[in-house]
Design a protein around this motif. Structure first.
Motif, PDB file in Angstrom:
ATOM      1  N   LEU A  43       8.588  11.641   4.025  1.00 13.23           N
ATOM      2  CA  LEU A  43       9.843  11.071   3.327  1.00 13.23           C
ATOM      3  C   LEU A  43      11.136  12.072   3.134  1.00 13.23           C
ATOM      4  CD1 LEU A  43       7.752   9.448   0.556  1.00 13.23           C
ATOM      5  CD2 LEU A  43       8.832   8.302   2.254  1.00 13.23           C
ATOM      6  N   SER A  96      15.119   2.089  -6.550  1.00 15.65           N
ATOM      7  CA  SER A  96      14.089   2.999  -6.390  1.00 15.65           C
ATOM      8  C   SER A  96      13.032   2.709  -5.179  1.00 15.65           C
ATOM      9  CB  SER A  96      13.425   3.313  -7.689  1.00 15.65           C
ATOM     10  OG  SER A  96      12.372   4.179  -7.215  1.00 15.65           O
ATOM     11  N   GLN A 136       2.444   1.615  -3.316  1.00 15.52           N
ATOM     12  CA  GLN A 136       1.459   2.028  -4.344  1.00 15.52           C
ATOM     13  C   GLN A 136       0.917   3.545  -4.413  1.00 15.52           C
ATOM     14  OE1 GLN A 136      -1.675  -0.780  -4.029  1.00 15.52           O
ATOM     15  NE2 GLN A 136      -0.809  -2.011  -5.790  1.00 15.52           N
ATOM     16  N   SER A 137       1.077   4.053  -3.031  1.00 11.65           N
ATOM     17  CA  SER A 137       0.630   5.432  -2.913  1.00 11.65           C
ATOM     18  C   SER A 137       1.666   6.481  -3.671  1.00 11.65           C
ATOM     19  CB  SER A 137       0.271   5.733  -1.569  1.00 11.65           C
ATOM     20  OG  SER A 137       1.610   6.091  -0.968  1.00 11.65           O
ATOM     21  N   LEU A 138       3.004   5.687  -3.901  1.00 12.82           N
ATOM     22  CA  LEU A 138       3.907   6.656  -4.612  1.00 12.82           C
ATOM     23  C   LEU A 138       4.019   5.918  -6.188  1.00 12.82           C
ATOM     24  CD1 LEU A 138       6.831   6.471  -2.405  1.00 12.82           C
ATOM     25  CD2 LEU A 138       5.155   8.320  -2.622  1.00 12.82           C
ATOM     26  N   ASN A 139       3.039   5.176  -6.379  1.00 13.86           N
ATOM     27  CA  ASN A 139       2.990   4.534  -7.948  1.00 13.86           C
ATOM     28  C   ASN A 139       4.526   4.077  -8.073  1.00 13.86           C
ATOM     29  OD1 ASN A 139       1.952   3.291 -10.221  1.00 13.86           O
ATOM     30  ND2 ASN A 139       2.169   5.392 -11.447  1.00 13.86           N
ATOM     31  N   THR A 140       5.134   3.581  -7.206  1.00 13.69           N
ATOM     32  CA  THR A 140       6.409   2.935  -7.495  1.00 13.69           C
ATOM     33  C   THR A 140       6.563   1.599  -6.995  1.00 13.69           C
ATOM     34  OG1 THR A 140       9.029   3.390  -6.932  1.00 13.69           O
ATOM     35  CG2 THR A 140       7.264   3.809  -5.028  1.00 13.69           C
ATOM     36  N   ALA A 198      17.713  -0.671 -11.146  1.00 11.03           N
ATOM     37  CA  ALA A 198      17.307   0.843 -10.630  1.00 11.03           C
ATOM     38  C   ALA A 198      15.896   0.697 -10.190  1.00 11.03           C
ATOM     39  CB  ALA A 198      17.533   1.819 -12.005  1.00 11.03           C
ATOM     40  N   LYS A 199      15.010   0.218 -10.789  1.00 12.49           N
ATOM     41  CA  LYS A 199      13.648   0.075 -10.128  1.00 12.49           C
ATOM     42  C   LYS A 199      13.685  -0.514  -8.793  1.00 12.49           C
ATOM     43  CE  LYS A 199      10.142  -0.293 -13.777  1.00 12.49           C
ATOM     44  NZ  LYS A 199      10.802  -0.279 -14.978  1.00 12.49           N
ATOM     45  N   TYR A 222      12.890   4.677  -1.602  1.00 11.35           N
ATOM     46  CA  TYR A 222      11.918   5.340  -0.902  1.00 11.35           C
ATOM     47  C   TYR A 222      11.547   4.479   0.366  1.00 11.35           C
ATOM     48  CZ  TYR A 222      10.112   7.919  -4.898  1.00 11.35           C
ATOM     49  OH  TYR A 222      10.142   8.790  -6.035  1.00 11.35           O
ATOM     50  N   ILE A 260      19.859   8.284  -6.888  1.00 10.47           N
ATOM     51  CA  ILE A 260      18.646   8.703  -6.432  1.00 10.47           C
ATOM     52  C   ILE A 260      18.637   9.651  -5.003  1.00 10.47           C
ATOM     53  CG2 ILE A 260      16.400   7.897  -5.426  1.00 10.47           C
ATOM     54  CD1 ILE A 260      16.959   5.376  -7.146  1.00 10.47           C
ATOM     55  N   ALA A 290       0.847  -1.279   0.100  1.00 14.61           N
ATOM     56  CA  ALA A 290      -0.151   0.003  -0.094  1.00 14.61           C
ATOM     57  C   ALA A 290       0.836   1.270   0.046  1.00 14.61           C
ATOM     58  CB  ALA A 290      -0.697   0.085   1.224  1.00 14.61           C
ATOM     59  N   VAL A 323       2.785  13.349   3.064  1.00 12.88           N
ATOM     60  CA  VAL A 323       3.809  12.288   2.664  1.00 12.88           C
ATOM     61  C   VAL A 323       4.859  12.699   2.168  1.00 12.88           C
ATOM     62  CG1 VAL A 323       4.065  10.268   1.263  1.00 12.88           C
ATOM     63  CG2 VAL A 323       1.781  10.508   2.326  1.00 12.88           C
ATOM     64  N   ALA A 324       4.928  13.857   1.468  1.00 15.74           N
ATOM     65  CA  ALA A 324       6.106  14.208   0.742  1.00 15.74           C
ATOM     66  C   ALA A 324       7.076  14.610   1.871  1.00 15.74           C
ATOM     67  CB  ALA A 324       5.890  15.254  -0.255  1.00 15.74           C
TER      68      ALA A 324
END
Lengths: 628, 628
Positions: free
Chosen positions: A542, A492, A473-477, A488-489, A496, A601, A470, A538-539
């Motif tokens: 983080l 990433s 997902q809320s970062l769509n990452t 790299a994915k 986060y 990153i 969840a 959220v930003a």
């Protein structure tokens, strides 16, 4: 006391050399920038501890810090953080502890304590609702945990006093001595207990009666009710079996560190799993302040060892480090080892890995009974393992060598032993196999504390179990990727998630509740909003984590670490010879590339935070204020 | 049509060479990654337009894109985006337009249209509820906006048809021709109208009857009610006076571009301000789809010029570019200039700045009446300015030179004229003085579109007016700093804000509503959640913006731009000789450092996005898929 836009807080500064105690107030903007916990540690270490300071000298400072949420009656908000320059790594040291002490500190009106200087004779600090005094601890010196806590409570005449303390291990400057509280909660890693011992500070006793202020009680209650109603169900496995449930899960897929990380599974692993604990030695569940999950255990053993239930029961890390990783699957012995580590107050991970290191050296004849003082330090020798814990805590015999941790011990025992010293930056690797969870391996390499599982991702093993789906997902990452993927994915997601973990160490919140139990990014932000009144997002949270990670990095750079130190023990770049992870190494080239992805990153070209990134994080002062 | 987790959408692909029209469906994950608007433009340009393609050739593609929120009945959600390789800059081209066309596109069941190839004869595209056909436009070629819109509506027999179109400027390949809709709304910048003209596509007419789906109607309504009830009050100035209110405000503090940016104020500026418009030529307010603020104006002038009210009234940029920047303060003439720009359909900023460039060259005798075809191109010559608009649109006489934009015109007119060519990357500087708003100056330098005020911060002038205080506060990154500050802290705010603007161009939402009117980060995220059903966060929406900015950067790098192009015209590195900004230049060294801070924060060492950063943004495909 100043009202800090929704909560009350102060920093207590205690100079053990001059015995001067004072209270400092910082503006709300300071709290929101550095937050508490790890953020405070990073700030005060960078600002106040001079470059090259001796970790066990007067120049080092020991910081106890709660966070803006600590002490509010919400699950996951009962933790505190301890930090200092680490005697084990020579770099950034910091660890978090659960229990009740942090909440009590906030109720006493304090956000943090900075311990500086050194006392010549043993002392302890007593805090009651905003008053603080140093007291003689000569009569307490040498005491183990239970005896000490009882003595202090009696002396202060308040059985509800919460005590953070060191045991004999800290007094003896075991480099991985911990600071404990409530008998079963530990700021375990990076040797904070040795720093406390070097300062001759035996304990900090705290008693407070003030409720932590909450800016918006009604909205706060909604989040608390969600946590109360949902987390015990979501984390049912953790509630029913504790962290010990991981033993069997990881053994099956080859990720249970065994025989000093040579293997990833061990025969009869199921005999030390959480289910067996529940069915045999379990007395009851225990937990931290306000927690509805209660993942801690209380256990009782009468023979062949006598294990005092008050010390709690062994968690996963302890079952691995003293157990499978030493080739041992004797549950009662592990319950005893746990009690001993808790009584002497040392880090069961580093202690266990130091013993398993010596065992592998012994099996390969790199050390002999001559070195060990006659102890037959074979893998699987339960009595030898228990004996070594005591010798280490007391720095007696061969224990004095292992009390230095594997990096220093291998230097002393000869170059050939290097290959068995399983550590990063001097911190022993915890019980999560990086050939299985390869993302976590990157985490070990780049964590400012060294090989540490509390600042980074636990990899897609848990993603597939839905644990932080969840959040990512809320970062769509979120992308489901193989455990061995180092793209790299993957990095990433790791980055986060690592920043989120760093945030939780600033806040100082529980990973299990905030993350595994799906409280998650948005709801945690809401918790911060309701408690502090800050218009956060959220930003921002983080970013708080990113700032803390960056401060740890800056401290290490200042103390001489470079990107070359961001690696893993060579052992992990080879595959195992058997088991599910047979011939599955960490690919070294891919690994090195992944570390660079992390730098990319984070905005750390060549591992060094850029000037613009420092400005972005409000850390531009570091460049001019420190020797960076 | 596929249900996209809460909304319906498709991409229409129209090949003008083969006349093949097809519909493509992309998965929900694609929409959430690239979003729409600027994100779609970046994606399709990088994927499908070959490196080195002629912007006015068949290889270039013209993309019309709405976003996930477009067409829902909420203020700020009535915009669409148009993008292509820019004939003006040779790099990434993109602009957004308000009005009603974007909403209609969504109601016709489409998210985007990709126009590719070239037609030999003029055509227009007619879309009705998911059906699309190309129609002959020979009889429409040459028509100005009003005549054209009327003709198409009559031909299609539906007066509610929305039309996006080019005017004579686009047909004549004026390099800064725009694409307009609804007579007063423009995808104004970077010459998208020339691309449409080169393809011989006169217009896209759209009619749709499907409501845009909303995942959570009840929660959606709450946000809409907030916007309806609050934004007209918060943005009262904008509602009452339109953007024209800025004229007097900026003139007073020396930030109204005047005499080709030589000065920052002009005598009698107050005669072209919003208040005078309201009190003289104002007819009524106009606005975009579902907007409660209505910042557009309708004006009427009968003499000495006849200005048709249907073309709307001059906005701030137009009053500056044709007005103060040409030394002109004749409001009626500026209303006429606005009508002409709207009828011919060209970018009033680039057009005005091209004229002011020529005026300064003329005043300095670098060009003469021989060049201008007898026109006395002095500053302040109203008739000359009006005449030049026509000549440019029709590429007649000296207009043919200025139709190329100032970068090319100065090359043609000789090296001495370079100093008066006020552009970045070939795009003329808009009406925001970078010596006043120095943060915005950085924005001009690093925007992928060149000197553009729609991808970046408008600087602390607005911060002190409280406009995006709340947003930056929710990141805890707000620090009030002087307008001339170029520190990493300033650049940090700029970067966050720029990513937010890029997000708004992806979403495709209105800056005024979402930002100045304080809808802000959290409420916009909530809007996305309620409409799409996506579990999104502020952190994600900033990331969407960062991704879009990075794609624009990658496209420019591919087309040969380097960090050396990220600068300002030399004029701005000198102070003005009089006025409030006398002797206040942009400090060149500080400016260059600030650009590097931006790179640092974006993860673009030396201006090139790092491999790890591309992975983080899910853009790792760009490295292998393109010539980057």
């Amino acid at each position: 006391m100043g009202a800090l836009n929704g909560y009350i807080g102060k920093v207590l500064r205690v100079d053990l050399s001059s015995k001067i105690i004072k209270v400092e107030e910082y503006p709300d903007s300071f709290y929101r920038q550095y937050y508490g916990g790890e953020g405070f540690v990073g700030y005060f270490l960078l600002k106040e501890v001079p470059q090259g300071a001796d970790p066990l000298g007067a120049e080092n400072k020991l910081i106890f810090a709660a966070g803006p949420l600590t002490g509010v009656p919400a699950g996951g908000c009962g933790r505190h953080c301890v930090g200092a320059k680490s005697p084990l790594t020579g770099g950034y040291g910091e660890a978090e502890s659960g229990g009740y002490w942090g909440a009590e500190l906030k109720m006493a009106g304090l956000d943090a304590i900075i311990i500086e200087g050194m006392s010549h004779k043993p002392v302890y600090l007593s805090i009651k609702d905003g008053t603080a005094e140093l007291k003689d601890a000569s009569h307490l010196w040498g005491m183990k945990a239970l005896e000490l806590q009882t003595a202090i409570r009696e002396e202060l005449g308040d059985a509800r006093t919460k005590v953070a303390y060191i045991g004999p291990a800290g007094e003896n400057l075991v480099l991985y001595a911990s600071i404990a509280n409530d008998l079963d909660a530990f700021a375990g890693r990076t040797g904070m207990g040795a720093v406390m011992g070097s300062k001759k500070l035996k304990a900090i006793a705290v008693r407070g009666h003030n409720r932590v202020q909450i800016a918006d009680s009604e909205a706060f209650k909604q989040v608390v009710f969600w946590i109360r109603d949902n987390t015990p169900t979501i984390s049912r496995g953790l509630r029913d079996l504790g962290t010990a449930r991981l033993v069997k899960i990881l053994d099956t897929i080859g990720g249970l560190p065994s025989y000093n990380f040579k293997f990833g599974s061990i025969k009869e692993a199921d005999t030390i799993d959480g289910e067996v604990i529940r069915d045999t030695i379990f007395v009851k569940r225990r937990g931290c302040y306000a927690c509805p999950v209660q993942c801690k255990r209380e256990v009782k053993v009468d023979s062949p060892y006598n294990v005092d239930p008050r010390y709690g029961g062994p968690e996963y890390e302890t079952l691995g480090s003293f157990g499978s990783n030493c080739g041992i699957t004797n549950l009662k012995a592990l319950a005893k080892a746990n009690e001993m580590a808790n009584a002497y107050v040392l880090d069961s991970i580093s202690c266990g890995v130091s013993i398993s290191f010596a065992m592998e050296c012994y099996e390969n004849s790199l050390i002999t009974k001559k070195d060990t003082g006659g102890i037959d330090l074979r893998f699987g020798n339960t009595d030898a393992m228990l004996k070594m814990i005591e010798l280490i805590a007391l720095r007696k015999g061969f224990g004095d060598v292992l009390a230095e941790g594997v990096a220093r011990a291998s230097k002393k025992l000869g170059k050939a032993t290097d290959q068995y010293a399983i550590h990063v930056k001097g911190l022993e690797v915890p019980m999560h196999e990086p050939r299985l969870k390869q993302g976590l391996g990157i985490g070990y390499a780049i964590s400012p504390t060294g090989a540490d599982h509390c600042h980074n991702i636990h990899d897609t093993l848990y993603i597939t179990q839905n644990n932080y789906l969840a959040e990512l997902q809320s970062l769509n990452t979120f992308t489901p990727l193989p455990l061995t993927d180092l793209s790299a994915k993957k990095v990433s997601m790791l980055t986060y998630y690592s920043n989120w973990m760093h945030f939780l160490n600033c806040a100082v919140c529980c990973y299990f509740i905030m993350s595994s139990s799906l409280v998650g990014f948005e709801r945690t932000s809401e918790l911060v909003r309701t408690v502090t009144g800050w218009n956060t997002s959220v930003a921002e949270i983080l970013r708080v984590g990113e700032r803390a990670a960056t401060m740890g990095r800056l401290f290490n750079l200042r103390e001489g670490f470079t990107a070359k130190d961001d690696t893993l023990p060579e052992r992990f770049f080879d595959g195992m010879t058997e088991g599910p992870l047979k011939d599955v190494p960490v690919d070294k080239a891919a690994f090195n590339k992944a570390v660079i992805y992390y730098f990319d990153i984070m905005g750390w070209p060549d591992g060094v935070p850029s000037e613009g990134k420092l400005g972005e994080l409000g850390l531009d002062w570091v460049v001019s204020d420190t020797h960076c």
